[in-house]
Design a protein around this motif. Structure first.
Motif, PDB file in Angstrom:
ATOM      1  N   ARG A   1       0.826  -1.211   0.000  1.00  0.00           N
ATOM      2  CA  ARG A   1       0.000   0.000   0.000  1.00  0.00           C
ATOM      3  C   ARG A   1       0.862   1.264   0.000  1.00  0.00           C
ATOM      4  O   ARG A   1       0.583   2.234  -0.703  1.00  0.00           O
ATOM      5  N   ALA A   2       1.948   1.231   0.751  1.00  0.00           N
ATOM      6  CA  ALA A   2       2.793   2.422   0.898  1.00  0.00           C
ATOM      7  C   ALA A   2       3.777   2.603  -0.257  1.00  0.00           C
ATOM      8  O   ALA A   2       4.369   3.675  -0.386  1.00  0.00           O
ATOM      9  N   TYR A   3       3.953   1.575  -1.095  1.00  0.00           N
ATOM     10  CA  TYR A   3       4.952   1.667  -2.162  1.00  0.00           C
ATOM     11  C   TYR A   3       4.550   2.715  -3.194  1.00  0.00           C
ATOM     12  O   TYR A   3       3.451   2.690  -3.735  1.00  0.00           O
ATOM     13  N   ASP A   4       5.451   3.637  -3.455  1.00  0.00           N
ATOM     14  CA  ASP A   4       5.214   4.695  -4.443  1.00  0.00           C
ATOM     15  C   ASP A   4       6.446   4.817  -5.335  1.00  0.00           C
ATOM     16  O   ASP A   4       7.460   5.387  -4.923  1.00  0.00           O
ATOM     17  N   PRO A   5       6.368   4.281  -6.566  1.00  0.00           N
ATOM     18  CA  PRO A   5       7.538   4.316  -7.440  1.00  0.00           C
ATOM     19  C   PRO A   5       7.932   5.722  -7.882  1.00  0.00           C
ATOM     20  O   PRO A   5       9.044   5.922  -8.360  1.00  0.00           O
ATOM     21  N   HIS A   6       7.045   6.696  -7.678  1.00  0.00           N
ATOM     22  CA  HIS A   6       7.405   8.081  -8.010  1.00  0.00           C
ATOM     23  C   HIS A   6       8.276   8.693  -6.911  1.00  0.00           C
ATOM     24  O   HIS A   6       9.113   9.546  -7.177  1.00  0.00           O
ATOM     25  N   ARG A   7       8.086   8.232  -5.676  1.00  0.00           N
ATOM     26  CA  ARG A   7       8.891   8.706  -4.554  1.00  0.00           C
ATOM     27  C   ARG A   7      10.226   7.964  -4.503  1.00  0.00           C
ATOM     28  O   ARG A   7      11.274   8.563  -4.311  1.00  0.00           O
ATOM     29  N   TYR A   8      10.184   6.624  -4.654  1.00  0.00           N
ATOM     30  CA  TYR A   8      11.397   5.811  -4.667  1.00  0.00           C
ATOM     31  C   TYR A   8      11.127   4.553  -5.500  1.00  0.00           C
ATOM     32  O   TYR A   8      10.456   3.631  -5.027  1.00  0.00           O
ATOM     33  N   PRO A   9      11.626   4.513  -6.732  1.00  0.00           N
ATOM     34  CA  PRO A   9      11.455   3.304  -7.546  1.00  0.00           C
ATOM     35  C   PRO A   9      12.500   2.260  -7.156  1.00  0.00           C
ATOM     36  O   PRO A   9      13.679   2.411  -7.457  1.00  0.00           O
ATOM     37  N   ALA A  10      12.081   1.209  -6.440  1.00  0.00           N
ATOM     38  CA  ALA A  10      13.024   0.182  -5.991  1.00  0.00           C
ATOM     39  C   ALA A  10      13.705  -0.451  -7.199  1.00  0.00           C
ATOM     40  O   ALA A  10      13.039  -0.927  -8.111  1.00  0.00           O
ATOM     41  N   PRO A  11      15.040  -0.446  -7.217  1.00  0.00           N
ATOM     42  CA  PRO A  11      15.765  -0.987  -8.369  1.00  0.00           C
ATOM     43  C   PRO A  11      15.842  -2.511  -8.369  1.00  0.00           C
ATOM     44  O   PRO A  11      15.774  -3.160  -7.321  1.00  0.00           O
TER      45      PRO A  11
ATOM     46  N   ASN B   1      22.568  -0.007  -3.833  1.00  0.00           N
ATOM     47  CA  ASN B   1      21.319  -0.238  -4.569  1.00  0.00           C
ATOM     48  C   ASN B   1      21.476  -0.036  -6.068  1.00  0.00           C
ATOM     49  O   ASN B   1      20.523   0.298  -6.762  1.00  0.00           O
ATOM     50  N   GLY B   2      22.674  -0.225  -6.592  1.00  0.00           N
ATOM     51  CA  GLY B   2      22.878  -0.041  -8.019  1.00  0.00           C
ATOM     52  C   GLY B   2      24.072  -0.836  -8.495  1.00  0.00           C
ATOM     53  O   GLY B   2      24.808  -1.392  -7.677  1.00  0.00           O
ATOM     54  N   PRO B   3      24.281  -0.913  -9.774  1.00  0.00           N
ATOM     55  CA  PRO B   3      23.472  -0.265 -10.811  1.00  0.00           C
ATOM     56  C   PRO B   3      22.117  -0.959 -10.975  1.00  0.00           C
ATOM     57  O   PRO B   3      21.967  -2.131 -10.668  1.00  0.00           O
ATOM     58  N   ALA B   4      21.157  -0.198 -11.458  1.00  0.00           N
ATOM     59  CA  ALA B   4      19.802  -0.712 -11.649  1.00  0.00           C
ATOM     60  C   ALA B   4      19.683  -1.394 -13.003  1.00  0.00           C
ATOM     61  O   ALA B   4      20.147  -0.873 -14.012  1.00  0.00           O
ATOM     62  N   TYR B   5      19.077  -2.560 -12.997  1.00  0.00           N
ATOM     63  CA  TYR B   5      18.776  -3.312 -14.219  1.00  0.00           C
ATOM     64  C   TYR B   5      17.266  -3.309 -14.450  1.00  0.00           C
ATOM     65  O   TYR B   5      16.707  -4.252 -14.995  1.00  0.00           O
ATOM     66  N   GLY B   6      16.629  -2.260 -14.015  1.00  0.00           N
ATOM     67  CA  GLY B   6      15.186  -2.118 -14.107  1.00  0.00           C
ATOM     68  C   GLY B   6      14.652  -1.630 -12.772  1.00  0.00           C
ATOM     69  O   GLY B   6      15.429  -1.338 -11.851  1.00  0.00           O
ATOM     70  N   HIS B   7      13.335  -1.541 -12.668  1.00  0.00           N
ATOM     71  CA  HIS B   7      12.706  -1.034 -11.449  1.00  0.00           C
ATOM     72  C   HIS B   7      11.393  -1.751 -11.171  1.00  0.00           C
ATOM     73  O   HIS B   7      10.779  -2.316 -12.078  1.00  0.00           O
ATOM     74  N   VAL B   8      10.985  -1.686  -9.910  1.00  0.00           N
ATOM     75  CA  VAL B   8       9.682  -2.205  -9.508  1.00  0.00           C
ATOM     76  C   VAL B   8       8.653  -1.118  -9.792  1.00  0.00           C
ATOM     77  O   VAL B   8       8.804   0.020  -9.363  1.00  0.00           O
TER      78      VAL B   8
END
Length: 166
Positions: free
Chosen positions: A18-28, A37-44
């Protein structure tokens, strides 16, 4: 790999979704469990909690998709911020920090199916609190228990015969 194994309740996972907001923090989506937390190979893109399981809708990079399809990364693991951890983008709630794709090192949670992209959905199920409590009482290895509140933790520790307050 560092960190701790933990079991979360169905309500913990529902609040996390419920609290997940990809605009605030897109989990990599990351390889292993990097501190940065990187490098990112995409996002949730989205989290969904259903019947005590956590599912992630993801946007993997073509490179990650190729690595998974080639069998280079067969397992996955999730890293979370605890509700009051510094840096948590949703203070007061369990928050997804990253999804780690693991090669040779199996995840801390037993019973997870091998990674496969099915319309870019990932399932993080496999942590049974009853099984965990039974393993602790039997003196076997088990993930650390995570409690929703102090009252629940006190009751569980008394049941397990553990010292309260530490």
């Amino acid at each position: 790999m560092s960190g701790e194994a933990a079991c979360f309740s169905a309500s913990d996972l529902a609040e996390c979704a419920r609290a997940y907001d990809p605009h605030r923090y897109p989990a990599p989506l990351v390889l292993g469990h990097p501190d940065s937390n990187g490098p990112a190979y995409g996002h949730v893109v989205k989290l969904d909690a259903t019947e005590g399981d956590l599912f992630a809708e993801v946007e993997p990079s073509p490179a990650l998709r190729d690595l998974v399809q080639a069998g280079r990364f067969k397992f996955l693991s999730a890293s979370f911020w605890r509700p009051h951890s510094p840096g948590n983008p949703a203070p007061g709630s369990l928050s997804l920090r990253h999804v780690g794709f693991l090669g040779a090192h199996p995840p801390a949670v037993n019973g997870l199916a091998p990674v496969a992209f099915a319309e870019s959905l990932i399932d993080f199920s496999g942590c049974d609190p009853i099984e965990t409590a039974a393993r602790i009482m039997a003196g076997l290895d088990a993930p650390a228990l995570s409690f929703a509140d102090d009252e629940t933790e006190t009751a569980a520790r008394r049941m397990l015969g553990q010292r309260i307050g530490g």
